[in-house]
Write a protein that holds these residues in place. Structure first.
Motif, mmCIF file in Angstrom:
data_model
loop_
_atom_site.group_PDB
_atom_site.id
_atom_site.type_symbol
_atom_site.label_atom_id
_atom_site.label_comp_id
_atom_site.label_asym_id
_atom_site.label_seq_id
_atom_site.Cartn_x
_atom_site.Cartn_y
_atom_site.Cartn_z
ATOM 1 N N ASP A 122 -139.819 51.178 -5.085
ATOM 2 C CA ASP A 122 -138.791 52.216 -4.990
ATOM 3 C C ASP A 122 -137.442 51.788 -5.558
ATOM 4 O O ASP A 122 -136.444 52.475 -5.367
ATOM 5 N N VAL A 123 -137.411 50.652 -6.242
ATOM 6 C CA VAL A 123 -136.148 50.158 -6.791
ATOM 7 C C VAL A 123 -135.947 50.722 -8.197
ATOM 8 O O VAL A 123 -136.703 50.420 -9.105
ATOM 9 N N GLU A 124 -134.938 51.568 -8.309
ATOM 10 C CA GLU A 124 -134.585 52.112 -9.615
ATOM 11 C C GLU A 124 -133.163 51.724 -10.016
ATOM 12 O O GLU A 124 -132.922 51.361 -11.155
ATOM 13 N N THR A 125 -132.243 51.799 -9.071
ATOM 14 C CA THR A 125 -130.840 51.513 -9.378
ATOM 15 C C THR A 125 -130.431 50.154 -8.808
ATOM 16 O O THR A 125 -131.151 49.562 -8.004
ATOM 17 N N ASN A 144 -129.869 47.222 -1.571
ATOM 18 C CA ASN A 144 -130.389 47.662 -0.270
ATOM 19 C C ASN A 144 -131.664 46.913 0.093
ATOM 20 O O ASN A 144 -131.877 46.561 1.256
ATOM 21 N N LEU A 145 -132.521 46.676 -0.897
ATOM 22 C CA LEU A 145 -133.757 45.922 -0.669
ATOM 23 C C LEU A 145 -133.432 44.530 -0.138
ATOM 24 O O LEU A 145 -134.004 44.088 0.862
ATOM 25 N N GLN A 201 -128.116 49.828 -6.694
ATOM 26 C CA GLN A 201 -127.942 50.055 -5.257
ATOM 27 C C GLN A 201 -129.268 49.907 -4.512
ATOM 28 O O GLN A 201 -129.314 49.323 -3.433
ATOM 29 N N ASP A 202 -130.346 50.403 -5.092
ATOM 30 C CA ASP A 202 -131.671 50.235 -4.488
ATOM 31 C C ASP A 202 -131.993 48.749 -4.325
ATOM 32 O O ASP A 202 -132.544 48.322 -3.303
#
Length: 86
Positions: A66-69, A75-76, A71-72
């Motif tokens: 689910d990591v695209e940006t 957050n991870l 920020q992702d």
């Protein structure tokens, strides 16, 4: 953004600039991580190893689903650190 996340963001950005020669000006929380960094698969392995050693977390391929940006990604890493503290 809380203080801990700010520290994570700062450290990750520092790693990207120093280890991968990424221009700090192109790093923005809403930008696409893969497109912006233009890293090949070996670079991603290096990134994972460096992040794991700097933050004391373990990353697996499915973590990035689910990591695209940027920020992702931040957050991870924050989630991994917080789950390690439990």
């Amino acid at each position: 953004m809380n203080i801990e996340l700010e520290g994570i963001v700062s450290k990750i950005n520092e790693i990207l600039v120093e280890e991968f020669e990424v221009d700090a000006d192109v790093i923005a929380s809403d930008k696409n991580l893969k497109d912006t960094l233009d890293l090949d698969s070996l670079d991603y392995v290096d990134l994972v190893v460096i992040i794991e050693s700097n933050f004391g977390v373990k990353l697996v391929e499915t973590d990035f689903a689910d990591v695209e940006t940027f920020q992702d990604f931040y957050n991870l890493i924050e989630r991994k650190i917080l789950s390690k503290q439990d």
